[in-house]
Design an enzyme around this catalytic site. Sequence first.
Site, PDB file in Angstrom:
ATOM      1  N   ASP A  53     -18.937 -17.206   4.044  1.00  0.00           N
ATOM      2  CA  ASP A  53     -17.523 -16.951   4.631  1.00  0.00           C
ATOM      3  C   ASP A  53     -17.257 -17.252   6.608  1.00  0.00           C
ATOM      4  O   ASP A  53     -18.778 -16.951   6.710  1.00  0.00           O
ATOM      5  CB  ASP A  53     -16.748 -16.330   4.187  1.00  0.00           C
ATOM      6  CG  ASP A  53     -15.034 -15.928   5.219  1.00  0.00           C
ATOM      7  OD1 ASP A  53     -14.564 -17.244   5.402  1.00  0.00           O
ATOM      8  OD2 ASP A  53     -14.533 -15.340   5.967  1.00  0.00           O
ATOM      9  N   ILE A  54     -17.130 -17.523   7.362  1.00  0.00           N
ATOM     10  CA  ILE A  54     -17.097 -17.690   8.824  1.00  0.00           C
ATOM     11  C   ILE A  54     -16.182 -15.997   9.028  1.00  0.00           C
ATOM     12  O   ILE A  54     -16.769 -15.352   9.594  1.00  0.00           O
ATOM     13  CB  ILE A  54     -16.608 -18.481   9.311  1.00  0.00           C
ATOM     14  CG1 ILE A  54     -17.644 -19.828   8.820  1.00  0.00           C
ATOM     15  CG2 ILE A  54     -16.465 -18.533  10.927  1.00  0.00           C
ATOM     16  CD1 ILE A  54     -17.510 -21.348  10.294  1.00  0.00           C
ATOM     17  N   THR A  91     -16.328 -22.358   4.396  1.00  0.00           N
ATOM     18  CA  THR A  91     -15.027 -21.969   4.976  1.00  0.00           C
ATOM     19  C   THR A  91     -13.574 -23.171   4.597  1.00  0.00           C
ATOM     20  O   THR A  91     -13.488 -23.831   4.435  1.00  0.00           O
ATOM     21  CB  THR A  91     -15.090 -22.066   6.402  1.00  0.00           C
ATOM     22  OG1 THR A  91     -14.238 -21.632   7.087  1.00  0.00           O
ATOM     23  CG2 THR A  91     -15.946 -23.965   7.303  1.00  0.00           C
ATOM     24  N   GLY A  92     -12.356 -22.482   5.555  1.00  0.00           N
ATOM     25  CA  GLY A  92     -11.636 -23.262   5.307  1.00  0.00           C
ATOM     26  C   GLY A  92     -11.276 -24.063   6.804  1.00  0.00           C
ATOM     27  O   GLY A  92     -10.369 -25.077   6.984  1.00  0.00           O
ATOM     28  N   LYS A 144     -13.183 -22.813  -2.501  1.00  0.00           N
ATOM     29  CA  LYS A 144     -14.348 -22.487  -2.702  1.00  0.00           C
ATOM     30  C   LYS A 144     -15.290 -22.120  -4.134  1.00  0.00           C
ATOM     31  O   LYS A 144     -16.591 -22.710  -3.749  1.00  0.00           O
ATOM     32  CB  LYS A 144     -14.570 -20.960  -1.577  1.00  0.00           C
ATOM     33  CG  LYS A 144     -14.008 -21.388  -0.516  1.00  0.00           C
ATOM     34  CD  LYS A 144     -14.237 -20.484   0.401  1.00  0.00           C
ATOM     35  CE  LYS A 144     -13.848 -20.318   2.165  1.00  0.00           C
ATOM     36  NZ  LYS A 144     -14.474 -18.867   2.852  1.00  0.00           N
ATOM     37  N   ASP A 181     -14.582 -11.810   2.544  1.00  0.00           N
ATOM     38  CA  ASP A 181     -13.436 -11.039   2.998  1.00  0.00           C
ATOM     39  C   ASP A 181     -12.650 -11.640   2.633  1.00  0.00           C
ATOM     40  O   ASP A 181     -11.223 -10.363   2.697  1.00  0.00           O
ATOM     41  CB  ASP A 181     -13.439 -10.838   4.409  1.00  0.00           C
ATOM     42  CG  ASP A 181     -13.224 -11.453   5.356  1.00  0.00           C
ATOM     43  OD1 ASP A 181     -13.068 -12.869   5.173  1.00  0.00           O
ATOM     44  OD2 ASP A 181     -12.640 -11.240   6.043  1.00  0.00           O
ATOM     45  N   ASN A 237      -8.560 -16.134  -0.053  1.00  0.00           N
ATOM     46  CA  ASN A 237      -8.931 -17.426   0.232  1.00  0.00           C
ATOM     47  C   ASN A 237     -10.714 -17.574  -0.538  1.00  0.00           C
ATOM     48  O   ASN A 237     -11.031 -18.528  -0.975  1.00  0.00           O
ATOM     49  CB  ASN A 237      -9.279 -18.757   1.091  1.00  0.00           C
ATOM     50  CG  ASN A 237      -9.827 -17.918   2.627  1.00  0.00           C
ATOM     51  OD1 ASN A 237      -9.559 -16.581   3.052  1.00  0.00           O
ATOM     52  ND2 ASN A 237     -10.691 -18.708   2.802  1.00  0.00           N
TER      53      ASN A 237
END
Length: 269
Positions: free
Chosen positions: A9-10, A43-44, A196, A219, A222
Amino acid sequence: MSIKLVAVDIDGTLLNNKQEVTPEVFSAIQDAKKKGVKIVIATGRPIAGVTGLLEELNLRNQGDYVITFNGGLVQDTTTGEVLVKEPLAYEDYLDIELLSRKLGVHMHAITKEGIYTANRNIGKYTVREASLVNMPVYYRTPEEMTDKEIVKIMMIDEPDVLAAAIAKIPASFYQHYTIVKSRPFYLEFMNKKVSKGTAVNQLAQKLGLSKDETMAIGDEENDRPMLEAVGNPVVMENGIPELKKIAKYITKSNNESGVAYALREWVLN
Protein backbone atom coordinates in the site's frame (compact mmCIF):
# COMPACT_ATOMS: atom_id res chain seq x y z
CA MET A 1 9.13 -21.32 1.03
CA SER A 2 10.53 -17.94 0.02
CA ILE A 3 8.31 -14.92 -0.64
CA LYS A 4 8.31 -13.90 -4.29
CA LEU A 5 5.60 -11.20 -4.47
CA VAL A 6 5.02 -8.33 -2.04
CA ALA A 7 2.01 -6.04 -2.51
CA VAL A 8 2.56 -2.69 -0.81
CA ASP A 9 0.00 0.00 0.00
CA ILE A 10 1.11 3.63 -0.41
CA ASP A 11 -0.40 6.08 2.08
CA GLY A 12 0.46 5.27 5.67
CA THR A 13 2.58 2.34 4.50
CA LEU A 14 5.14 2.96 1.76
CA LEU A 15 5.28 6.71 2.40
CA ASN A 16 6.02 8.45 5.68
CA ASN A 17 3.82 11.27 6.95
CA LYS A 18 5.76 13.74 4.80
CA GLN A 19 4.68 11.73 1.73
CA GLU A 20 8.27 10.57 1.19
CA VAL A 21 9.98 7.28 0.45
CA THR A 22 12.76 7.05 3.05
CA PRO A 23 16.26 5.99 1.95
CA GLU A 24 15.84 2.80 4.00
CA VAL A 25 12.64 1.85 2.16
CA PHE A 26 14.18 2.65 -1.23
CA SER A 27 17.25 0.52 -0.48
CA ALA A 28 15.21 -2.46 0.76
CA ILE A 29 12.99 -2.41 -2.31
CA GLN A 30 16.02 -2.36 -4.62
CA ASP A 31 17.56 -5.27 -2.73
CA ALA A 32 14.31 -7.23 -2.99
CA LYS A 33 14.17 -6.58 -6.74
CA LYS A 34 17.75 -7.83 -7.14
CA LYS A 35 16.69 -11.04 -5.40
CA GLY A 36 13.88 -11.47 -7.94
CA VAL A 37 11.02 -10.48 -5.63
CA LYS A 38 8.09 -8.75 -7.33
CA ILE A 39 7.34 -5.50 -5.50
CA VAL A 40 3.84 -4.44 -6.52
CA ILE A 41 2.29 -1.13 -5.53
CA ALA A 42 -1.34 -1.79 -4.52
CA THR A 43 -3.30 1.40 -4.04
CA GLY A 44 -6.65 3.10 -4.28
CA ARG A 45 -5.03 5.80 -6.40
CA PRO A 46 -5.39 5.92 -10.19
CA ILE A 47 -2.35 5.19 -12.35
CA ALA A 48 -1.59 8.91 -12.74
CA GLY A 49 -1.20 9.10 -8.98
CA VAL A 50 1.52 6.44 -8.84
CA THR A 51 3.58 7.05 -11.97
CA GLY A 52 6.10 9.22 -10.12
CA LEU A 53 6.54 6.61 -7.40
CA LEU A 54 7.03 3.83 -9.93
CA GLU A 55 9.79 5.89 -11.55
CA GLU A 56 11.37 6.76 -8.20
CA LEU A 57 11.44 3.13 -7.07
CA ASN A 58 12.60 1.66 -10.41
CA LEU A 59 9.37 -0.30 -10.75
CA ARG A 60 8.90 0.30 -14.46
CA ASN A 61 11.08 -2.51 -15.73
CA GLN A 62 10.01 -5.53 -17.75
CA GLY A 63 7.82 -7.77 -15.61
CA ASP A 64 6.78 -5.05 -13.14
CA TYR A 65 3.08 -4.63 -12.30
CA VAL A 66 0.89 -2.16 -10.45
CA ILE A 67 -2.54 -2.48 -8.82
CA THR A 68 -4.60 0.73 -8.84
CA PHE A 69 -8.17 1.80 -7.99
CA ASN A 70 -8.14 -0.67 -5.04
CA GLY A 71 -7.90 -3.54 -7.51
CA GLY A 72 -10.10 -2.12 -10.27
CA LEU A 73 -7.14 -2.01 -12.64
CA VAL A 74 -4.02 -4.18 -12.84
CA GLN A 75 -1.46 -3.47 -15.52
CA ASP A 76 2.10 -3.93 -16.68
CA THR A 77 4.02 -0.78 -15.71
CA THR A 78 6.24 -0.90 -18.81
CA THR A 79 3.84 -1.72 -21.63
CA GLY A 80 0.61 -0.52 -20.01
CA GLU A 81 -0.97 -3.89 -20.85
CA VAL A 82 -4.11 -4.37 -18.77
CA LEU A 83 -4.42 -7.66 -16.92
CA VAL A 84 -7.55 -6.84 -14.92
CA LYS A 85 -10.18 -4.14 -15.49
CA GLU A 86 -13.55 -4.05 -13.72
CA PRO A 87 -15.33 -0.71 -14.30
CA LEU A 88 -18.67 0.50 -12.96
CA ALA A 89 -21.69 0.86 -15.24
CA TYR A 90 -23.41 4.18 -15.91
CA GLU A 91 -26.42 2.90 -13.98
CA ASP A 92 -24.15 2.34 -10.99
CA TYR A 93 -22.98 5.94 -11.23
CA LEU A 94 -26.58 7.18 -11.26
CA ASP A 95 -27.49 5.07 -8.20
CA ILE A 96 -24.50 6.24 -6.15
CA GLU A 97 -24.80 9.87 -7.25
CA LEU A 98 -28.47 9.93 -6.21
CA LEU A 99 -27.59 8.29 -2.88
CA SER A 100 -24.90 10.91 -2.22
CA ARG A 101 -27.44 13.70 -2.72
CA LYS A 102 -29.93 12.00 -0.41
CA LEU A 103 -27.24 11.62 2.25
CA GLY A 104 -25.93 15.16 1.80
CA VAL A 105 -22.30 14.29 1.04
CA HIS A 106 -19.92 15.28 -1.74
CA MET A 107 -19.10 12.72 -4.40
CA HIS A 108 -16.85 12.28 -7.40
CA ALA A 109 -16.18 9.59 -10.00
CA ILE A 110 -12.74 8.66 -11.29
CA THR A 111 -11.71 7.40 -14.72
CA LYS A 112 -8.20 6.85 -16.06
CA GLU A 113 -8.40 10.37 -17.49
CA GLY A 114 -9.70 12.47 -14.63
CA ILE A 115 -11.99 13.16 -11.67
CA TYR A 116 -15.60 14.08 -12.40
CA THR A 117 -17.97 15.72 -9.94
CA ALA A 118 -21.61 16.77 -10.22
CA ASN A 119 -21.19 19.08 -7.20
CA ARG A 120 -21.26 22.71 -8.37
CA ASN A 121 -19.53 23.64 -5.13
CA ILE A 122 -16.60 21.28 -5.53
CA GLY A 123 -15.71 19.68 -2.19
CA LYS A 124 -12.32 20.38 -0.69
CA TYR A 125 -11.56 16.66 -0.51
CA THR A 126 -12.13 16.38 -4.27
CA VAL A 127 -9.55 19.14 -4.71
CA ARG A 128 -7.25 17.32 -2.26
CA GLU A 129 -7.58 14.04 -4.13
CA ALA A 130 -6.91 15.71 -7.49
CA SER A 131 -3.74 17.28 -6.11
CA LEU A 132 -2.62 14.02 -4.48
CA VAL A 133 -3.03 11.88 -7.59
CA ASN A 134 -2.10 14.56 -10.15
CA MET A 135 -5.38 14.44 -12.07
CA PRO A 136 -7.65 17.17 -13.48
CA VAL A 137 -11.12 17.83 -12.02
CA TYR A 138 -14.14 18.29 -14.28
CA TYR A 139 -17.65 19.43 -13.43
CA ARG A 140 -20.18 17.27 -15.29
CA THR A 141 -23.88 16.71 -14.78
CA PRO A 142 -25.02 13.09 -14.44
CA GLU A 143 -26.42 13.28 -17.98
CA GLU A 144 -22.94 14.09 -19.29
CA MET A 145 -21.37 10.96 -17.79
CA THR A 146 -22.82 8.37 -20.16
CA ASP A 147 -19.61 7.86 -22.15
CA LYS A 148 -17.18 7.70 -19.21
CA GLU A 149 -15.51 4.43 -18.14
CA ILE A 150 -15.70 4.85 -14.37
CA VAL A 151 -13.36 2.69 -12.32
CA LYS A 152 -14.17 4.07 -8.88
CA ILE A 153 -16.63 6.43 -7.16
CA MET A 154 -15.86 8.18 -3.90
CA MET A 155 -18.04 9.87 -1.31
CA ILE A 156 -15.80 12.47 0.27
CA ASP A 157 -16.59 14.81 3.14
CA GLU A 158 -15.73 15.88 6.66
CA PRO A 159 -15.22 12.76 8.82
CA ASP A 160 -18.26 13.38 11.01
CA VAL A 161 -20.49 14.14 8.00
CA LEU A 162 -19.28 11.04 6.18
CA ALA A 163 -19.66 8.80 9.23
CA ALA A 164 -23.27 9.94 9.64
CA ALA A 165 -23.93 9.24 5.97
CA ILE A 166 -22.35 5.77 6.10
CA ALA A 167 -24.74 4.79 8.88
CA LYS A 168 -27.65 5.45 6.49
CA ILE A 169 -26.39 3.57 3.42
CA PRO A 170 -28.90 0.81 2.57
CA ALA A 171 -27.72 -2.79 2.91
CA SER A 172 -28.48 -3.35 -0.79
CA PHE A 173 -25.53 -1.13 -1.74
CA TYR A 174 -23.14 -3.34 0.20
CA GLN A 175 -24.56 -6.35 -1.64
CA HIS A 176 -24.11 -4.71 -5.03
CA TYR A 177 -20.74 -2.95 -4.64
CA THR A 178 -17.36 -3.32 -2.98
CA ILE A 179 -17.39 -0.45 -0.46
CA VAL A 180 -14.30 0.46 1.55
CA LYS A 181 -13.40 3.35 3.83
CA SER A 182 -9.81 4.23 2.93
CA ARG A 183 -9.54 7.37 5.05
CA PRO A 184 -11.81 9.09 7.61
CA PHE A 185 -12.96 11.38 4.77
CA TYR A 186 -13.02 8.84 1.88
CA LEU A 187 -15.61 6.12 1.17
CA GLU A 188 -14.97 4.24 -2.05
CA PHE A 189 -17.43 2.34 -4.26
CA MET A 190 -16.23 -0.18 -6.84
CA ASN A 191 -17.46 -3.07 -8.94
CA LYS A 192 -18.40 -5.96 -6.66
CA LYS A 193 -15.66 -8.08 -8.26
CA VAL A 194 -13.01 -5.55 -7.22
CA SER A 195 -10.69 -5.64 -4.22
CA LYS A 196 -6.96 -5.46 -3.62
CA GLY A 197 -7.18 -9.09 -2.56
CA THR A 198 -8.76 -10.27 -5.80
CA ALA A 199 -6.17 -8.32 -7.78
CA VAL A 200 -3.25 -9.80 -5.83
CA ASN A 201 -4.67 -13.31 -6.27
CA GLN A 202 -5.12 -12.85 -10.01
CA LEU A 203 -1.60 -11.51 -10.40
CA ALA A 204 -0.13 -14.33 -8.29
CA GLN A 205 -1.96 -16.89 -10.42
CA LYS A 206 -0.61 -15.31 -13.60
CA LEU A 207 2.90 -15.53 -12.17
CA GLY A 208 2.39 -19.11 -11.00
CA LEU A 209 2.90 -18.29 -7.32
CA SER A 210 1.37 -20.06 -4.33
CA LYS A 211 -0.31 -18.27 -1.44
CA ASP A 212 2.70 -18.93 0.79
CA GLU A 213 4.90 -17.08 -1.69
CA THR A 214 2.89 -13.86 -1.35
CA MET A 215 3.03 -11.02 1.16
CA ALA A 216 1.00 -7.81 1.56
CA ILE A 217 1.79 -4.75 3.68
CA GLY A 218 -0.93 -2.28 4.66
CA ASP A 219 -2.45 -0.08 7.34
CA GLU A 220 -6.10 0.71 6.53
CA GLU A 221 -9.43 -1.08 6.10
CA ASN A 222 -9.19 -1.06 2.30
CA ASP A 223 -6.04 -3.20 2.69
CA ARG A 224 -7.93 -5.97 4.51
CA PRO A 225 -8.84 -7.98 1.37
CA MET A 226 -5.22 -8.25 0.23
CA LEU A 227 -4.00 -9.02 3.74
CA GLU A 228 -6.53 -11.82 3.94
CA ALA A 229 -5.64 -13.07 0.46
CA VAL A 230 -1.89 -13.58 0.99
CA GLY A 231 0.04 -16.11 3.02
CA ASN A 232 2.06 -13.45 4.84
CA PRO A 233 -0.03 -10.44 5.91
CA VAL A 234 1.98 -7.59 7.43
CA VAL A 235 0.32 -4.64 9.21
CA MET A 236 2.08 -1.38 9.99
CA GLU A 237 2.52 -0.33 13.61
CA ASN A 238 0.43 2.74 12.70
CA GLY A 239 -2.26 0.49 11.19
CA ILE A 240 -5.78 0.31 12.56
CA PRO A 241 -6.23 -2.12 15.50
CA GLU A 242 -8.74 -4.33 13.67
CA LEU A 243 -6.18 -5.17 10.99
CA LYS A 244 -3.53 -6.17 13.51
CA LYS A 245 -5.78 -9.05 14.56
CA ILE A 246 -5.30 -10.73 11.17
CA ALA A 247 -1.58 -9.97 10.77
CA LYS A 248 1.08 -12.64 10.69
CA TYR A 249 3.62 -9.90 11.35
CA ILE A 250 3.51 -6.35 12.77
CA THR A 251 6.21 -4.12 11.32
CA LYS A 252 7.40 -0.68 12.35
CA SER A 253 5.43 2.47 11.54
CA ASN A 254 5.57 4.29 8.20
CA ASN A 255 7.67 7.00 9.85
CA GLU A 256 10.17 4.33 10.95
CA SER A 257 10.56 2.78 7.48
CA GLY A 258 8.28 -0.13 8.34
CA VAL A 259 8.24 -1.45 4.77
CA ALA A 260 12.03 -1.72 4.83
CA TYR A 261 11.91 -3.52 8.18
CA ALA A 262 9.36 -6.02 6.85
CA LEU A 263 11.35 -6.75 3.70
CA ARG A 264 14.62 -7.25 5.56
CA GLU A 265 13.14 -9.34 8.39
CA TRP A 266 10.76 -11.63 6.50
CA VAL A 267 11.71 -11.52 2.79
CA LEU A 268 15.44 -10.92 2.44
CA ASN A 269 16.66 -13.01 5.40
